[in-house]
Design a protein around this motif. Structure first.
Motif, PDB file in Angstrom:
ATOM      1  N   ALA A   1       0.823  -1.201   0.000  1.00  0.00           N
ATOM      2  CA  ALA A   1       0.000   0.000   0.000  1.00  0.00           C
ATOM      3  C   ALA A   1       0.863   1.258   0.000  1.00  0.00           C
TER       4      ALA A   1
ATOM      5  N   ASP B   1     -15.498   1.212   5.332  1.00  0.00           N
ATOM      6  CA  ASP B   1     -15.623   0.674   3.979  1.00  0.00           C
ATOM      7  C   ASP B   1     -17.060   0.190   3.810  1.00  0.00           C
TER       8      ASP B   1
ATOM      9  N   ALA C   1      -3.387   1.552   3.839  1.00  0.00           N
ATOM     10  CA  ALA C   1      -3.869   0.673   4.910  1.00  0.00           C
ATOM     11  C   ALA C   1      -3.743  -0.784   4.500  1.00  0.00           C
ATOM     12  N   ASP C   2      -3.793  -1.657   5.507  1.00  0.00           N
ATOM     13  CA  ASP C   2      -3.937  -3.080   5.253  1.00  0.00           C
ATOM     14  C   ASP C   2      -5.385  -3.459   5.548  1.00  0.00           C
ATOM     15  N   PRO C   3      -5.862  -4.633   5.148  1.00  0.00           N
ATOM     16  CA  PRO C   3      -7.282  -4.976   5.288  1.00  0.00           C
ATOM     17  C   PRO C   3      -7.810  -4.949   6.720  1.00  0.00           C
TER      18      PRO C   3
ATOM     19  N   LEU D   1     -10.004  -1.913   7.680  1.00  0.00           N
ATOM     20  CA  LEU D   1     -11.312  -1.668   7.081  1.00  0.00           C
ATOM     21  C   LEU D   1     -12.425  -2.146   8.001  1.00  0.00           C
TER      22      LEU D   1
ATOM     23  N   THR E   1      -8.375   5.359  -0.750  1.00  0.00           N
ATOM     24  CA  THR E   1      -7.628   4.480   0.151  1.00  0.00           C
ATOM     25  C   THR E   1      -6.985   3.379  -0.673  1.00  0.00           C
TER      26      THR E   1
ATOM     27  N   VAL F   1      -5.432  -0.146  -0.342  1.00  0.00           N
ATOM     28  CA  VAL F   1      -5.445  -1.259   0.602  1.00  0.00           C
ATOM     29  C   VAL F   1      -4.504  -2.344   0.096  1.00  0.00           C
TER      30      VAL F   1
ATOM     31  N   THR G   1      -2.981  -5.953  -0.135  1.00  0.00           N
ATOM     32  CA  THR G   1      -3.507  -7.297   0.064  1.00  0.00           C
ATOM     33  C   THR G   1      -2.406  -8.316  -0.231  1.00  0.00           C
TER      34      THR G   1
END
Length: 235
Positions: free
Chosen positions: A14, A94, A129-131, A134, A222, A224, A226
């Protein structure tokens, strides 16, 4: 930077994706936190390859890292505008179709006042961000930076609003956390926050509150990270 598995790899993806948006001649807001640190490091590598940028850090931490990786620094009062701000978040709503979609909670690092100042001044503000950050429901506590002399009064007003405040304690030292601005932090729980814009207005109106960690309507996108790449949410 030390890595610790899949979550850290997602943060790196990200951050590095956001760094790709930086163009030659940009003034860039440099946020605070572990995910944003990857963006700062990636921008530093591009500076080493000849990219001409100026950075505006939002904390002592981001300033220190930016200097370490060779990013020239400036300040808000020395530039006409900020082209891009890159920052992390403790929570990102989200929930497409919801009025709260894209709302952020920030301030886990107690830098949210300067972050909001820089992020709101930018022509474009990208969240990294990482998941795990969210959420479809906003239930995280909201940090408030408060004047030291006002923290008990503000705590009473938070209770009047239905919240439960807690003075943030420092780690590895006695006493409370002190921000880069010399203030204290109240972490305030409200249960599920169904109308973040309304709560944000009420918190901003409290005497003694320097700023709060609700970022409503500020983010443009954003990124994200993954396992397989980067997903983009546009707002």
């Amino acid at each position: 930077m030390k890595t610790d598995g899949g979550t850290d790899a997602a943060k790196r993806r990200a951050g590095e994706r956001a760094a790709e948006d930086v163009e030659d001649g940009f003034v860039v807001g440099l946020g605070t936190g572990s995910t944003t640190a990857y963006a700062i490091e990636a921008i530093g590598r591009r500076v080493g390859d000849g990219l001409a940028v100026q950075g505006i850090p939002t904390s002592f931490q981001s300033r220190k890292l930016a200097l370490e990786v060779g990013i020239p620094l400036t300040s808000l009062d020395a530039v006409a505008s900020i082209d891009l701000a890159i920052d992390g978040a403790d929570a990102v709503v989200d929930a497409p179709g919801s009025d709260a979609h894209g709302t952020l909670v920030k301030g886990g690092g107690a830098a949210h006042t300067r972050e909001k100042l820089v992020d709101s001044a930018a022509d474009r503000f990208v969240v990294v961000a990482d998941p795990s950050k969210l959420t479809d429901r906003l239930e995280r506590s909201v940090p408030l930076e408060v004047l030291p002399a006002a923290h008990t009064v503000v705590a009473d007003r938070i209770r009047d609003l239905g919240g439960e405040p807690s003075l943030r304690a420092a780690e590895r030292k006695d006493g409370p956390v002190v921000t880069d601005n010399g203030n204290l932090v109240l972490d305030c729980t409200f249960g599920e926050i169904e109308e973040p814009a309304t709560l944000a207005d009420r918190l901003s109106a409290l005497p003694g509150v320097v700023d709060h960690g609700l970022f409503v309507g500020l983010a443009d996108a954003t990124y994200v990270g993954t396992d397989g790449g980067v997903e983009v949410r546009q707002y």
